[in-house]
Design an enzyme around this catalytic site. Structure first.
Site, PDB file in Angstrom:
ATOM      1  N   ASP A  13       0.736  -1.296   0.098  1.00  0.00           N
ATOM      2  CA  ASP A  13      -0.218  -0.010  -0.104  1.00  0.00           C
ATOM      3  C   ASP A  13       0.798   1.371   0.087  1.00  0.00           C
ATOM      4  OD1 ASP A  13      -2.253  -1.555   0.344  1.00  0.00           O
ATOM      5  OD2 ASP A  13      -2.030  -1.844   2.436  1.00  0.00           O
ATOM      6  N   LYS A  16       2.617   2.028  -5.024  1.00  0.00           N
ATOM      7  CA  LYS A  16       3.517   1.587  -6.249  1.00  0.00           C
ATOM      8  C   LYS A  16       2.587   1.743  -7.463  1.00  0.00           C
ATOM      9  CE  LYS A  16       3.874  -2.740  -4.529  1.00  0.00           C
ATOM     10  NZ  LYS A  16       3.431  -2.231  -3.250  1.00  0.00           N
ATOM     11  N   SER A  18       0.432   4.164  -8.404  1.00  0.00           N
ATOM     12  CA  SER A  18       0.529   5.505  -9.099  1.00  0.00           C
ATOM     13  C   SER A  18       1.931   5.569  -9.487  1.00  0.00           C
ATOM     14  CB  SER A  18       0.290   6.334  -7.806  1.00  0.00           C
ATOM     15  OG  SER A  18       1.049   6.398  -6.751  1.00  0.00           O
ATOM     16  N   HIS A  43      -3.619  -2.993  -6.942  1.00  0.00           N
ATOM     17  CA  HIS A  43      -2.924  -1.754  -7.030  1.00  0.00           C
ATOM     18  C   HIS A  43      -4.184  -0.645  -7.691  1.00  0.00           C
ATOM     19  CE1 HIS A  43       1.417  -3.386  -7.662  1.00  0.00           C
ATOM     20  NE2 HIS A  43       0.748  -3.509  -6.390  1.00  0.00           N
TER      21      HIS A  43
END
Length: 339
Positions: A13, A16, A18, A43
Site C-alpha cells: 500500500d 506503487k 501510482s 494496485h
C-alpha cells in the site's frame, strides 16, 4: 534500453500503482511485466478522476502501446483475470496481455481454505484470496498450471523469453512488484507475512530475468507507512492520531482499515539495502505537508516537505528520484535527471 523494477519498501500500500502508472505513461516502456504473489495485492490508480484497481494484470495497463505480461512466478485466478479484461476494455488490454504458461492457478478450494483456516484468516490476517494455499500446492507439485486451463489458451506465452528478447532488442522493460518488503516470507515480520519473497530479486525471478539484466531498482515508500492485518508495526500511531491527521485508509482487496505509523528510517534503510535500491520513490508527501499538494517542481516544495525528503536521502542513503504530491497521475516531482 534498460530494465527497471518497482517494489514496495514497507508493508504494501505504498502507492506503487501510482508510481508505476506515471512511469508507464512518461517513459513509454514497450513491455510491462508483473511479478509478485498473485491476486492478494491490489494496485489503484486515478486516471482523469476515475479510480481503477487491478489485482492480476500489470498496473501499467494505461500505456496502450505496451505488451502486458504476467510472469511465471505469479499465481493466476482465472475469475479475476477475465473480470479485469472486461473492467479495462477501454484500454484494449485483451489484445495486449500474455500469461506465462507456467503460472500456477488459484482454484476455488484455495480461496475457501484461505478463508476458513483460523490461523491464516484470524491470526495472520490473510486477504482470503487463496494465494497461500495455492503456493503450498505448487510447492507440493500438485497445483494446476495456466497451460492446463483451456479458457486461458489464447493468452499463454513464455514470458521469460519475451522479456529477454525485448531486452536483446533494446526495448525498455518495466517490471512491477507487489506488496512490500515487510511482507516478504524471508525478510518480513514472520509469521505475519505473505506466501513468498517480495524483494526485487524475487520479482526479477518471477518474470524470468537474471540479476545482471536489471539496470535500476526503484523502492517505493509512503510518507506515513500503513499495514493491513496483524503483525509488528514499531512506529504505529493510535487510530485517533491517524484520524486527526486525516490518514484513514482502507485496503484495496480486503476493505479493512489500514493501520498507520510514522516513517521508520531504520527500517527503510534496511529495506533499501536488501532490495538493492538505486532510487527511492516517496508517495503522499502532501499528507506529510498539505502545502506540498500538487507541486511538480522540487524547488517549489515548502520547507518542511523538502527537509523531510532530504532527511530520508541522508538516513536511508539512496536518492529520492520520484515524489508523489497528490493522487492524480500528474501530481509528480520527477528528479531522475538530477541524480
Amino acid at each position: 534500453m534498460p530494465s527497471y523494477i518497482v517494489v514496495g519498501g514497507q508493508w504494501g500500500d505504498e502507492g506503487k500503482g501510482s508510481v508505476i502508472a506515471y512511469l508507464a505513461l512518461k517513459d513509454e516502456p514497450e513491455v510491462i511485466a508483473r511479478g509478485g504473489v498473485g491476486t492478494n495485492a491490489g494496485h489503484s490508480v486515478f486516471i482523469n478522476g476515475k479510480k481503477y484497481a487491478v489485482r492480476q494484470l500489470p498496473t501499467g495497463f494505461m500505456q496502450t502501446k505496451a505488451r502486458l505480461l504476467v510472469g511465471a512466478g505469479v499465481l493466476v485466478d482465472p475469475e479475476v483475470f477475465f473480470h479485469e479484461l472486461e473492467h479495462l476494455k477501454d484500454f484494449n488490454v485483451r489484445g495486449r496481455v500474455g500469461i506465462d504458461y507456467r503460472c500456477a492457478i488459484i482454484e476455488e478450494k484455495h480461496k475457501q481454505l484461505d478463508r476458513s483456516n483460523h490461523h491464516l484468516h484470524e491470526e495472520i490476517g490473510t486477504t482470503g484470496s487463496g494465494c497461500g494455499p495455492a503456493n503450498a500446492d505448487r510447492v507440493m507439485r500438485r497445483a494446476k498450471l495456466a497451460k492446463d486451463i483451456k479458457e486461458l489458451e489464447p493468452y499463454l506465452t513464455d514470458v521469460a523469453a519475451e522479456v529477454n528478447d525485448a531486452l536483446d532488442d533494446g526495448k525498455l522493460v518495466l517490471i512491477e512488484g507487489t506488496q512490500g518488503f515487510g511482507l516478504s516470507l524471508y525478510y518480513g515480520t514472520y509469521p505475519y507475512v505473505t506466501s513468498k519473497d517480495t524483494t526485487a530479486s524475487a520479482i526479477a525471478s518471477d518474470v524470468g530475468i537474471g540479476p545482471t539484466r536489471v539496470d535500476d531498482v526503484i523502492v517505493v515508500f509512503k510518507s506515513f507507512p500503513t499495514r493491513v492485518g496483524a503483525g509488528p508495526f514499531p512506529t504505529e500511531m493510535p487510530q485517533e492520531e491517524a484520524e486527526r491527521l486525516g490518514l484513514v485508509e482502507y485496503g484495496t482487496v480486503t476493505g479493512r482499515r489500514r493501520r498507520v505509523g510514522w516513517f521508520d528510517f531504520e527500517f527503510a534503510r534496511y529495506s533499501a539495502r536488501i532490495n538493492g535500491a538505486t532510487m527511492l520513490a516517496l508517495t503522499m508527501l502532501d499528507k506529510y505537508d498539505g502545502e506540498a499538494f500538487g507541486v511538480t517542481d522540487y524547488d517549489k516544495l515548502p520547507k518542511r516537505a523538502k527537509e523531510f525528503v532530504e532527511e530520508i536521502e541522508e538516513r536511508v542513503g539512496v536518492p529520492v528520484g520520484l515524489i508523489k504530491t497528490g493522487p492524480e497521475l500528474e501530481h509528480v516531482i520527477d528528479r531522475r535527471e538530477n541524480i
